[in-house]
Design an enzyme around this catalytic site. Structure first.
Site: not given
Ligand code: NDP
Length: 317
Positions: A142, A145-146
């Site tokens: 992701c 997300c990261d």
């Protein structure tokens, strides 16, 4: 369903299947509507966020929050209003007539007036041993997300679909360079996304290339990649490796009853969580293949609980 005795099974107004942000938000809303929801937690209570570290894009947490901590808060909030969270996995269902029948762990029978499906999706991975060992330590599925953890670093992403394109472009905001590794000589992604990737100065596409291994002790420090035309392998020094080869919605147990798209996502009616079966609602990543964010999952979980509440009220009217 054979051999399961439903004659003395518990009957509940709302049974929620799955406990990611969608399921637990549905649980909070259904519990606050006095529907006493039973929530079957599934194989990974808390869902995909349990495997992430810092969540920085969920509103309300200005300093970020660890994924597992956030899901504990979701759980506590649902339980505070009386949601009944239970260990177990729904292994089969019969949605042919009401009340609907659910079997938990192949043995326990549960009857439900409404079912909210929030079983989520699982990212697909390449299946390499070091890929799973370094998950969360430089390997991620992701970018949204990261990605921000990889400022000014060289990164790689594998995949040739729209997700890979979108995530590669997103990563260019932070990374000094992004390699897109694709196993063929053309992308599957939409033309507009391909063009953006191909014209981006920070992105280099490695065509006809596969990832053979992920390198690194505690953190990723490279990949072993192979040119499938020449069979030659080489090391690619990157500190982050993103996998974008698709997601698999966890919906196979509903296959016989619910309309799903060709990749298995449950189809819901426009602007609602209604499925093709009356009283069965779907939310979160089991139904959404476009946004796939915790906040959107929570939003559709809320929708499912409100839809279930109104549907029950209509039945009783
Ligand atoms: P896709 O299934 O479209 O693409 C998966 C990609 O991963 C393909 O290029 C495939 O290669 C590659 N791949 C699959 N398995 C492997 C493997 N084992 N090793 C190496 N490569 C592999 O998935 P996406 O998640 O990209 O997209 C899913 C759906 O969501 C699509 O319909 C997409 O259009 C949509 N979507 C839309 C967006 C938007 O509109 N903004 C954003 C993101 C997704 P190959 O091509 O060779 O099969």
């Amino acid at each position: 369903m054979e051999g399961i005795d439903f004659s003395s099974a518990e009957r509940h107004k709302v049974v929620i299947v799955g406990t990611g942000p969608a399921g637990l938000t549905a649980a909070i809303y259904a519990a606050r509507a006095n529907l006493a929801p039973v929530v079957i937690q599934g194989p990974q209570p808390g869902g995909q966020l349990i495997t992430t570290t810092d969540v920085e894009n969920y509103p309300g947490f200005p300093d970020g929050v660890m994924g597992p901590d956030m899901m504990q808060k979701f759980e506590a909030q649902a339980e505070r209003f009386g949601a009944d969270l239970r260990w177990g996995m729904v292994t089969s269902v019969d949605l042919s007539e009401r009340p609907y029948k659910l079997v938990v762990d192949e043995e326990k029978a549960v009857l439900a007036d409404t079912v909210i499906i929030s079983t989520g999706a699982s990212a697909r991975y390449l299946g390499l041993e070091n890929e799973s060992r370094l998950l969360g330590k430089g390997v991620s599925a992701c970018a949204t997300c990261d990605g921000a953890f990889f400022r000014d670093q060289e990164l790689a992403i594998v995949g040739g679909g729209d997700t890979a394109m979108e995530e590669a472009l997103f990563l260019t905001r932070f990374a000094s360079k992004v390699y897109v590794i694709h196993r063929r000589d053309e992308f599957r992604a939409s033309q507009i996304m391909q063009d953006r990737v191909l014209n981006h100065e920070k992105i280099e596409v490695l065509w006809n290339t596969t990832v053979e291994d992920v390198l690194g002790g505690d953190l990723v420090d490279g990949l072993v990649i192979k040119d499938v035309k020449t069979d030659q392998t080489r090391e690619l020094p990157v500190t982050g490796f993103f996998v974008a080869i698709g997601h698999k919605p966890n919906t196979y147990i509903f296959e016989a009853w619910l309309d799903r798209d060709e990749t298995g996502y449950i189809i819901t009616k426009a602007d609602s969580s209604y499925t093709n079966v009356e009283g069965v609602f779907a939310c979160g990543d089991a139904q959404d293949h476009v946004y796939r964010q915790a906040i959107t999952a929570a939003g559709t979980g809320c929708m499912a609980a409100i839809d279930a509440e109104r549907w029950l009220a209509d039945q009783e009217a």
